[in-house]
Scaffold this motif. Structure first.
Motif, PDB file in Angstrom:
ATOM      1  N   MET A   2       0.818  -1.159   0.087  1.00  0.00           N
ATOM      2  CA  MET A   2      -0.144  -0.080  -0.024  1.00  0.00           C
ATOM      3  C   MET A   2       0.795   1.169   0.086  1.00  0.00           C
ATOM      4  O   MET A   2       1.976   1.150   0.410  1.00  0.00           O
ATOM      5  CB  MET A   2      -0.771   0.104   1.492  1.00  0.00           C
ATOM      6  CG  MET A   2      -1.496  -1.358   1.487  1.00  0.00           C
ATOM      7  SD  MET A   2      -2.958  -1.373   0.748  1.00  0.00           S
ATOM      8  CE  MET A   2      -4.180  -0.383   1.614  1.00  0.00           C
ATOM      9  N   MET A   3       0.068   2.395  -0.426  1.00  0.00           N
ATOM     10  CA  MET A   3       0.903   3.510  -0.351  1.00  0.00           C
ATOM     11  C   MET A   3       1.583   4.226   0.859  1.00  0.00           C
ATOM     12  O   MET A   3       2.930   4.432   1.059  1.00  0.00           O
ATOM     13  CB  MET A   3       0.330   4.820  -0.858  1.00  0.00           C
ATOM     14  CG  MET A   3       0.975   6.090  -1.073  1.00  0.00           C
ATOM     15  SD  MET A   3       0.139   7.583  -1.456  1.00  0.00           S
ATOM     16  CE  MET A   3       1.274   8.793  -1.216  1.00  0.00           C
ATOM     17  N   LEU A   4       1.049   3.814   2.042  1.00  0.00           N
ATOM     18  CA  LEU A   4       1.709   3.808   3.475  1.00  0.00           C
ATOM     19  C   LEU A   4       3.049   3.069   3.662  1.00  0.00           C
ATOM     20  O   LEU A   4       4.014   3.473   4.268  1.00  0.00           O
ATOM     21  CB  LEU A   4       0.674   3.614   4.504  1.00  0.00           C
ATOM     22  CG  LEU A   4       0.820   4.046   5.879  1.00  0.00           C
ATOM     23  CD1 LEU A   4       1.225   5.563   6.020  1.00  0.00           C
ATOM     24  CD2 LEU A   4      -0.245   3.595   6.744  1.00  0.00           C
ATOM     25  N   ASP A   5       2.801   1.955   3.116  1.00  0.00           N
ATOM     26  CA  ASP A   5       4.019   0.786   3.114  1.00  0.00           C
ATOM     27  C   ASP A   5       5.153   1.591   2.335  1.00  0.00           C
ATOM     28  O   ASP A   5       6.371   1.611   2.875  1.00  0.00           O
ATOM     29  CB  ASP A   5       3.833  -0.467   2.634  1.00  0.00           C
ATOM     30  CG  ASP A   5       2.721  -1.176   3.533  1.00  0.00           C
ATOM     31  OD1 ASP A   5       2.690  -0.841   4.635  1.00  0.00           O
ATOM     32  OD2 ASP A   5       1.986  -1.697   2.753  1.00  0.00           O
ATOM     33  N   PHE A  10      10.575   4.226   2.510  1.00  0.00           N
ATOM     34  CA  PHE A  10      11.403   5.490   2.240  1.00  0.00           C
ATOM     35  C   PHE A  10      11.895   5.898   3.786  1.00  0.00           C
ATOM     36  O   PHE A  10      13.154   6.366   4.011  1.00  0.00           O
ATOM     37  CB  PHE A  10      10.824   6.494   1.497  1.00  0.00           C
ATOM     38  CG  PHE A  10      10.602   6.005  -0.037  1.00  0.00           C
ATOM     39  CD1 PHE A  10      11.392   5.288  -0.758  1.00  0.00           C
ATOM     40  CD2 PHE A  10       9.368   6.322  -0.354  1.00  0.00           C
ATOM     41  CE1 PHE A  10      11.216   5.110  -2.147  1.00  0.00           C
ATOM     42  CE2 PHE A  10       8.878   5.848  -1.920  1.00  0.00           C
ATOM     43  CZ  PHE A  10       9.804   5.195  -2.707  1.00  0.00           C
ATOM     44  N   PHE A  11      11.038   5.996   4.740  1.00  0.00           N
ATOM     45  CA  PHE A  11      11.438   6.823   5.968  1.00  0.00           C
ATOM     46  C   PHE A  11      12.456   5.892   6.567  1.00  0.00           C
ATOM     47  O   PHE A  11      13.483   6.186   7.027  1.00  0.00           O
ATOM     48  CB  PHE A  11      10.150   6.731   6.815  1.00  0.00           C
ATOM     49  CG  PHE A  11      10.427   7.155   8.324  1.00  0.00           C
ATOM     50  CD1 PHE A  11      10.337   8.264   8.692  1.00  0.00           C
ATOM     51  CD2 PHE A  11      10.557   6.024   9.057  1.00  0.00           C
ATOM     52  CE1 PHE A  11      10.732   8.657   9.950  1.00  0.00           C
ATOM     53  CE2 PHE A  11      11.063   6.236  10.453  1.00  0.00           C
ATOM     54  CZ  PHE A  11      11.034   7.599  10.950  1.00  0.00           C
ATOM     55  N   ASN A  12      12.019   4.424   6.418  1.00  0.00           N
ATOM     56  CA  ASN A  12      13.162   3.339   7.073  1.00  0.00           C
ATOM     57  C   ASN A  12      14.323   3.474   6.665  1.00  0.00           C
ATOM     58  O   ASN A  12      15.541   3.327   7.182  1.00  0.00           O
ATOM     59  CB  ASN A  12      12.244   2.322   7.386  1.00  0.00           C
ATOM     60  CG  ASN A  12      11.379   2.066   8.599  1.00  0.00           C
ATOM     61  OD1 ASN A  12      11.695   2.346   9.552  1.00  0.00           O
ATOM     62  ND2 ASN A  12      10.287   1.633   8.364  1.00  0.00           N
ATOM     63  N   ALA A 319       9.916   0.241  -7.726  1.00  0.00           N
ATOM     64  CA  ALA A 319      10.204   1.238  -8.902  1.00  0.00           C
ATOM     65  C   ALA A 319      11.016   2.292  -8.980  1.00  0.00           C
ATOM     66  O   ALA A 319      11.979   2.385  -9.815  1.00  0.00           O
ATOM     67  CB  ALA A 319       8.512   1.728  -9.474  1.00  0.00           C
ATOM     68  N   HIS A 320      11.140   2.900  -7.704  1.00  0.00           N
ATOM     69  CA  HIS A 320      12.169   3.856  -7.501  1.00  0.00           C
ATOM     70  C   HIS A 320      13.350   3.198  -7.406  1.00  0.00           C
ATOM     71  O   HIS A 320      14.322   3.742  -8.286  1.00  0.00           O
ATOM     72  CB  HIS A 320      11.870   4.425  -6.190  1.00  0.00           C
ATOM     73  CG  HIS A 320      12.916   5.642  -5.503  1.00  0.00           C
ATOM     74  ND1 HIS A 320      14.132   4.915  -4.960  1.00  0.00           N
ATOM     75  CD2 HIS A 320      13.184   6.595  -5.994  1.00  0.00           C
ATOM     76  CE1 HIS A 320      15.009   6.067  -4.769  1.00  0.00           C
ATOM     77  NE2 HIS A 320      14.395   7.058  -5.574  1.00  0.00           N
ATOM     78  N   ASP A 321      13.711   2.158  -6.909  1.00  0.00           N
ATOM     79  CA  ASP A 321      15.136   1.523  -7.181  1.00  0.00           C
ATOM     80  C   ASP A 321      15.497   1.065  -8.305  1.00  0.00           C
ATOM     81  O   ASP A 321      16.412   1.223  -8.735  1.00  0.00           O
ATOM     82  CB  ASP A 321      15.121   0.308  -6.024  1.00  0.00           C
ATOM     83  CG  ASP A 321      15.167   0.885  -4.394  1.00  0.00           C
ATOM     84  OD1 ASP A 321      15.013   2.349  -4.249  1.00  0.00           O
ATOM     85  OD2 ASP A 321      15.066   0.072  -3.644  1.00  0.00           O
ATOM     86  N   ALA A 392      16.456  13.570   1.086  1.00  0.00           N
ATOM     87  CA  ALA A 392      15.466  14.647   1.290  1.00  0.00           C
ATOM     88  C   ALA A 392      14.798  13.950   2.505  1.00  0.00           C
ATOM     89  O   ALA A 392      14.661  14.773   3.619  1.00  0.00           O
ATOM     90  CB  ALA A 392      14.367  14.396   0.486  1.00  0.00           C
ATOM     91  N   PHE A 393      14.679  12.526   2.825  1.00  0.00           N
ATOM     92  CA  PHE A 393      14.206  12.193   4.187  1.00  0.00           C
ATOM     93  C   PHE A 393      15.010  12.460   5.141  1.00  0.00           C
ATOM     94  O   PHE A 393      14.801  12.589   6.352  1.00  0.00           O
ATOM     95  CB  PHE A 393      13.712  10.644   3.786  1.00  0.00           C
ATOM     96  CG  PHE A 393      12.216  10.434   3.575  1.00  0.00           C
ATOM     97  CD1 PHE A 393      11.198  10.046   4.447  1.00  0.00           C
ATOM     98  CD2 PHE A 393      11.845  10.438   2.009  1.00  0.00           C
ATOM     99  CE1 PHE A 393       9.817  10.032   3.927  1.00  0.00           C
ATOM    100  CE2 PHE A 393      10.660  10.059   1.591  1.00  0.00           C
ATOM    101  CZ  PHE A 393       9.657   9.857   2.633  1.00  0.00           C
ATOM    102  N   VAL A 394      16.369  12.239   4.945  1.00  0.00           N
ATOM    103  CA  VAL A 394      17.505  12.340   6.115  1.00  0.00           C
ATOM    104  C   VAL A 394      17.224  13.767   6.506  1.00  0.00           C
ATOM    105  O   VAL A 394      17.382  13.969   7.814  1.00  0.00           O
ATOM    106  CB  VAL A 394      18.787  11.793   5.542  1.00  0.00           C
ATOM    107  CG1 VAL A 394      19.848  12.404   6.527  1.00  0.00           C
ATOM    108  CG2 VAL A 394      18.694  10.297   5.357  1.00  0.00           C
TER     109      VAL A 394
END
Ligand SMILES: NC(=O)C1=CN([C@@H]2O[C@H](COP(=O)(O)OP(=O)(O)OC[C@H]3O[C@@H](n4cnc5c(N)ncnc54)[C@H](OP(=O)(O)O)[C@@H]3O)[C@@H](O)[C@H]2O)C=CC1
Ligand SMILES: O=C(O)CCC(=O)C(=O)O
Length: 420
Positions: A2-5, A10-12, A319-321, A392-394
């Motif tokens: 899901m999008m939340l995952d 990305f956060f993790n 897909a990002h990776d 950006a997340f960091v």
């Protein structure tokens, strides 16, 4: 997934880079408040209509919570929660004094009259009025909402709490909105693209661009990029796509869409399959519609070498990776589309001071914030050899974690990497 995952993934990844422990991760990822309301109104024909409304307030660590309202059949708690989390990281990336929230109503506005939409909106405001406000949570436009809807929200809230223009941003300029807010997300996308090209010794005049979505964000990004010499070669909306490799006449296309409701049949272009926009041969791809437009199904066929995420969450984590491995530069949503919330901050600042800025001031300040944020992220990516999204997340996690721990007695959870 899901999008939340995807957002948590990305956060993790960034949290791993920072060496954050589980407790702090849980504190940072858990929303402050989740609101779900039942909106029961009358249709124009007198039948009862029943819609669900949501507002997820993710974090107020860095200031009042901020984020859009989406009216869409896909809106639900999970959607609102993932978009609210993105808002927390986005406001931190551009370093504006806000937390993050998001919400909306599960409805299909294309099937509702203006008066039905008005009744649904004002009933929603009545149901959530205690948990929003100029110092608590400030909604704004997102998919299928606009300045008119924001004006209704301001008016309804003001009936309960007195004149409160600062309760919502993205309002009509005649109703205390800010000059420059309407086009600000697209303008920010244009600055992000310019900065990205600068790092590759290229300019807007050198590139062709394909854009998915021609609503507020897509159309303004197209117009401003074309104005500075970029060649917009393909555009799609929900009904289909159009292309012209010599470049589309964007102002004429905007007029066409205003009269005809879709990019389809625009005289200066040929038709393409709307789904093929993602893999269209162009230097730059700008997804500016909904989430998960680029998945493992189509990522391998993307021909662009730069993807600017104007939409929220348009690329799944896998897909990002794949894109990064293919050598594609992906400028993440929490940086690329932050121009909208930044101009919202300017609008809110004007409202709470009862003051009005010239458009030139909005544009000048927006450019400063966007270019500085891009440089901060790109420099960190280069220094730590990480992709732009992780950088950006960091950056965002560092800022949110510092304020979160300073505001609570949990500074022992801060690793040294967050203090540098
Ligand atoms: N508005 C803002 O300030 C901000 C918006 N965003 C994000 O930008 C994205 C777009 O928002 P916004 O422009 O405001 O929304 P709008 O409602 O103004 O426009 C959405 C556009 O996306 C199109 N669309 C929807 N589904 C598809 C699809 N499957 N294929 C192609 N096009 C599609 C719509 O087509 P049609 O017109 O045919 O329905 C429309 O052109 C969202 O992800 C939003 O969260 C991010 C930051 C700020
Ligand atoms: O302008 C705002 O406050 C929020 C815009 C938004 O919803 C977003 O950036 O996704």
């Amino acid at each position: 997934m899901m999008m939340l995952d995807n957002v948590s993934f990305f956060f993790n990844r960034a949290a791993d880079h920072l060496g954050l422990d589980e407790k702090l991760r849980t504190i940072l990822l858990t929303p402050n408040r989740v609101v779900r309301v039942e909106i029961v109104t009358e249709s124009d024909s007198g039948d009862l209509m029943h819609h669900l409304g949501f507002r997820v307030q993710h974090s107020s660590a860095r200031g009042p919570m901020k984020g859009g309202l989406r009216y869409h059949p896909s809106m639900d708690e999970e959607h609102a929660a993932s978009l609210a989390s993105l808002m927390t990281w986005k406001t931190a990336v551009v370093d504006i004094p806000y937390g993050g929230a998001k919400g909306g109503i599960n409805c299909d506005p294309s099937k509702l009259s203006e008066t039905e939409l008005y009744r649904i909106t004002t009933t929603f405001v009545e149901l959530i009025k205690e948990v929003i406000g100029p110092t608590i949570d400030i909604p704004a436009p997102d998919v299928n909402t606009n300045a008119t809807v924001m004006g209704w929200i301001m008016d309804e809230y003001s009936k309960f709490y007195g004149f409160s223009p600062g309760v919502v941003t993205g309002k009509p300029v005649d109703l205390f909105g800010s000059l420059g807010r309407e086009e600000a997300t697209g303008r920010g996308v244009m600055y992000a693209l310019e900065e990205c090209l600068k790092d590759q010794n290229r300019k807007l005049e050198d590139v062709s661009v394909a854009i998915q979505g021609f609503g507020n964000v897509g159309s303004n990004a197209a117009r401003l990029i074309a104005q500075r010499g970029g060649k917009i070669v393909a555009i799609s909306d929900i009904q289909g796509g159009i292309a012209n490799n010599d470049g589309l006449d964007v102002p004429a296309l905007i007029d066409w869409v205003n009269s005809n409701g879709s990019v389809q049949n625009f005289p200066g272009a040929h038709a393409i399959d709307g789904n093929e926009i993602i893999v269209y041969k162009a230097d730059v791809l700008i997804p500016a519609a909904l989430e998960e437009a680029i998945t493992t199904e189509n990522a391998g066929r993307v021909q662009a070498t730069i993807v600017i995420e104007a939409a929220n969450g348009p690329v799944t984590c896998k897909a990002h990776d794949m894109l990064v491995q293919q050598g594609v530069t992906v400028v993440p949503d929490i940086l690329a589309n932050a121009g909208g919330v930044t101009a919202s901050y300017f609008e809110w600042s004007q409202n709470i001071q009862q003051f009005r800025w010239d458009e030139s001031r909005v544009v000048e300040e927006l450019e400063k914030v966007m270019r500085r944020a891009y440089r901060n992220v790109a420099d960190l990516a280069l220094r730590d050899d990480i992709d732009l999204r992780t950088a950006a997340f960091v950056l965002a996690i560092k800022r949110v974690a510092r304020t979160t721990t300073l505001r609570r007695a949990v500074s022992h959870l801060l690793p040294a990497s967050l203090l540098e």
